[in-house]
Design an enzyme around this catalytic site. Sequence first.
Site, PDB file in Angstrom:
ATOM      1  N   ASP A 158      43.394  41.081  39.290  1.00 10.13           N
ATOM      2  CA  ASP A 158      42.922  41.289  37.918  1.00 10.13           C
ATOM      3  C   ASP A 158      41.703  40.385  37.728  1.00 10.13           C
ATOM      4  OD1 ASP A 158      42.598  41.716  35.268  1.00 10.13           O
ATOM      5  OD2 ASP A 158      44.458  40.772  34.632  1.00 10.13           O
ATOM      6  N   SER A 160      37.255  39.514  37.617  1.00  8.36           N
ATOM      7  CA  SER A 160      35.979  39.884  36.993  1.00  8.36           C
ATOM      8  C   SER A 160      35.194  40.761  37.962  1.00  8.36           C
ATOM      9  CB  SER A 160      35.134  38.647  36.728  1.00  8.36           C
ATOM     10  OG  SER A 160      35.910  37.643  36.160  1.00  8.36           O
TER      11      SER A 160
HETATM   12  N1  SPD Z   1      33.633  44.553  33.685  1.00  9.93           N
HETATM   13  C1  SPD Z   1      34.802  43.792  33.480  1.00  9.93           C
HETATM   14  C2  SPD Z   1      35.794  43.875  34.573  1.00  9.93           C
HETATM   15  C3  SPD Z   1      36.878  42.928  34.264  1.00  9.93           C
HETATM   16  C4  SPD Z   1      38.150  43.275  34.822  1.00  9.93           C
HETATM   17  N2  SPD Z   1      39.144  42.286  34.527  1.00  9.93           N
HETATM   18  C5  SPD Z   1      39.474  42.153  33.172  1.00  9.93           C
HETATM   19  C6  SPD Z   1      40.522  41.147  32.944  1.00  9.93           C
HETATM   20  C7  SPD Z   1      41.548  41.612  31.997  1.00  9.93           C
HETATM   21  N3  SPD Z   1      42.791  40.986  32.232  1.00  9.93           N
END
Ligand code: SPD
Length: 283
Positions: A158, A160
């Site tokens: 999970d 970025s």
């Molecule tokens: N573009 C944003 C991608 C982020 C994915 N992760 C989000 C975290 C939520 N728990």
Amino acid sequence: MTNIKTWIDEYHRGSRFGLNGKLLVKKNSKYQEIIVIENDFYGKALMLDGCWMTSLKDEKYYHECLVHPALNSIEEIDNVLIIGGGDGGTARECVKYSKIANIDLVEIDEEVIKVSKTFLQEIGGKAWNDDRLTIHIDDGVKWVKETKDNYYDVIFIDCSDPSEFSNLLFSDSFYKECKRILKRKGILATQSESPESFKNIHISILKTLKKIFRVSETMYSFVPIYPSGIWSWSFASEEELYLSQPNYKDALEIEKGCEIWNLNFQKAAFKMMPNKIIKELNS
Ligand code: SPD
């Protein structure tokens, strides 16, 4: 912080995706800039290093899609690993399953957890007080490297978007290590970016999973505050998954507590691969 409303935008290749609202947090942690804003429609929303992560109104599109296809696919689950997930949303969906014995949440940035617990409490909800959840402030790549073989039933990534600081979470070597620490029937579930706004990295994730695991499948849905809105989640295993034909025991109970996910939603979402992505994967 002031009561004056301001625009906070995610800039993406000449486009911007913005929310207007009251700024609740703007600080730098050891790793990144953390912003929380309160928007009239999306509620409180979290941005890390200029990218929207989640908002109270749309987070269920993301967390329910990441979690339920994997957790419904396995009958007995001892150990679950969440890499990233500092807002608590993935853990909140996991604790709905009594069959899970233990959840390790490995988040590198302690500040994200502190801010989430203070300003976005609803996202982690009951998970923050669930005895099965252990929070480790650590580097996910290192954690995986140091874990023994065949330990986890499910690993959730999970994270970025790829950046200098998260790139390794999308690498061949990392996925191979995840495969090593998963049990034979284990499942890796990862957010796999947007087929529109992050098309190249999306294709690269899918190709890498296909190369490393015997089986991989991808679903598509929406996360309204992310660039272009369309998003994807991928699931990989050494066992067959059949995610577009789910026939799960106990799923009805889970469906009742979901805002987005249900079995029909899942069936459709695993059949949504855009043709341009199919063509690129086959080329
Ligand atoms: N573009 C944003 C991608 C982020 C994915 N992760 C989000 C975290 C939520 N728990």
